[in-house]
Design a protein around this motif. Structure first.
Motif, PDB file in Angstrom:
ATOM      1  N   ALA A   1       0.270   4.128  -2.665  1.00 43.58           N
ATOM      2  CA  ALA A   1       0.061   5.534  -2.284  1.00 43.58           C
ATOM      3  C   ALA A   1       1.000   6.441  -3.080  1.00 43.58           C
TER       4      ALA A   1
ATOM      5  N   ALA B   1      -4.770   7.885  -2.487  1.00 43.75           N
ATOM      6  CA  ALA B   1      -3.543   7.826  -1.685  1.00 43.75           C
ATOM      7  C   ALA B   1      -3.903   7.755  -0.201  1.00 43.75           C
ATOM      8  N   ARG B   2      -4.915   8.529   0.153  1.00 44.45           N
ATOM      9  CA  ARG B   2      -5.375   8.549   1.544  1.00 44.45           C
ATOM     10  C   ARG B   2      -5.884   7.155   1.964  1.00 44.45           C
TER      11      ARG B   2
ATOM     12  N   ILE C   1      -2.364   1.301   5.563  1.00 43.15           N
ATOM     13  CA  ILE C   1      -1.025   1.171   6.178  1.00 43.15           C
ATOM     14  C   ILE C   1      -1.122   1.401   7.690  1.00 43.15           C
TER      15      ILE C   1
ATOM     16  N   LEU D   1      -3.049   4.933   2.555  1.00 40.50           N
ATOM     17  CA  LEU D   1      -2.376   5.277   3.818  1.00 40.50           C
ATOM     18  C   LEU D   1      -3.172   4.789   5.031  1.00 40.50           C
TER      19      LEU D   1
ATOM     20  N   ASN E   1       0.811  -1.220   0.000  1.00 40.39           N
ATOM     21  CA  ASN E   1       0.000   0.000   0.000  1.00 40.39           C
ATOM     22  C   ASN E   1       0.841   1.264   0.000  1.00 40.39           C
ATOM     23  N   ALA E   2       2.067   1.185   0.534  1.00 44.34           N
ATOM     24  CA  ALA E   2       2.955   2.354   0.459  1.00 44.34           C
ATOM     25  C   ALA E   2       3.308   2.610  -1.006  1.00 44.34           C
TER      26      ALA E   2
END
Ligand SMILES: Nc1ncnc2c1ncn2[C@@H]1O[C@H](COP(=O)(O)OP(=O)(O)OP(=O)(O)O)[C@@H](O)[C@H]1O
Ligand SMILES: [Mg+2]
Length: 259
Positions: A39, A53-54, A60, A57, A35-36
């Motif tokens: 993002a 992206a949110r 994460i 995050l 997921n990083a």
């Protein structure tokens, strides 16, 4: 015990602790890395997609919190501390554990059947640790099924009150995970529970040792036996939640903290 053997025993315990943590944080760490990367890609687009992206995050953050809880739980287990128990709704927890595996089940043509009546089984367990047990047992079953050709690949998960000497033991729930996979090693089926014993390339041989330690810390037992025709059956018991505590567990959460 003399100084050298006591140091060796402590090092062995420490080695198992390290191996256990390494084993159990693999999944959340993989989720964090995935997921990083996602993002960053959402942000690097010519028109950065902040919402996506949110969302990555947020995943994460959850995975990091989960890894943290897993490490905490393993340390508590190694210290012999009591499990941090709550009322856990078995069917909801099972759905949570299976959700990220659905794709793999479909890709591997594994037929999943579940016999856990909705809302019927509430166990009194450490939710992080119970999740680890379910994830490890289902993961092993999937691995065992991937090695099978020429017959149906079936995975069956069931729960019911424990029956002992013909009588129901209302305080304990028996959870069974059966597969039609390659089966247990015939010569030494119990060896699968020993730490660092693995029959897989790339396996650590820690999953079942961790599962057994968790189940026993809850006063239960974890056993394995060959399936009736093929494959294997893993069964473990967990304390049933007292009914008043069970009534308190409501809503969509799989666990309601009691303390
Ligand atoms: N459902 C199953 N069917 C057949 N064999 C199994 C099953 N579950 C476990 N085993 C055997 O027991 C061994 C030990 O399992 P365990 O989960 O402890 O470690 P592992 O899966 O090899 O590695 P990891 O530590 O990564 O989980 C496996 O390597 C496999 O040989
Ligand atoms: Mg395993």
């Amino acid at each position: 015990m003399n100084d050298i053997s006591s140091t060796q025993a402590r090092l062995a315990t420490l080695g198992q602790l390290v191996a256990s943590i390494g084993h159990e944080v693999q999944q959340p760490l993989a989720g964090i890395a995935l997921n990083a990367g996602a993002a960053l890609r959402w942000l690097d687009r010519p028109q950065a997609d902040i919402a996506q992206a949110r969302a990555a995050l947020a995943i994460i953050v959850d995975a990091a919190a989960h890894a943290n809880e897993v490490v905490r739980g393993i340390r508590r287990l190694a210290q012999g501390a009591e499990p941090d128990t709550s009322v856990c709704l078995l069917d909801t927890m099972l759905s949570d554990v299976l959700a990220p595996l659905r794709r793999q089940l479909t890709d591997q043509r594994i037929l999943l059947s579940i016999d856990v009546a909705a809302g019927a089984y509430q166990v009194f367990a450490d939710p992080v640790q119970l999740r680890q047990v379910l994830l490890n047992l289902v993961g092993n079953a999937i691995d065992a099924l991937c090695g099978v050709a020429g017959r149906e690949r079936t995975l069956h998960i069931a729960a019911r009150p424990l029956v002992s000497a013909g009588a129901i033991v209302p305080a304990r729930i028996l959870i069974t995970i059966s597969d039609s996979g390659i089966g247990l090693p015939r010569h030494a089926p119990e060896s699968v529970f020993e730490p660092l014993v693995t029959g897989k390339r790339g396996g650590m041989g820690m999953g079942l040792a961790i599962c057994r330690a968790i189940v026993e810390a809850h006063g239960g037992t974890l056993r394995a036996r060959p399936g009736e025709v093929h494959g294997s059956v893993f069964e473990f018991t967990m304390p049933a939640a007292p009914s008043q505590a069970a009534d308190a567990a409501t809503g969509s959460h799989s666990c309601a903290r009691q303390r």
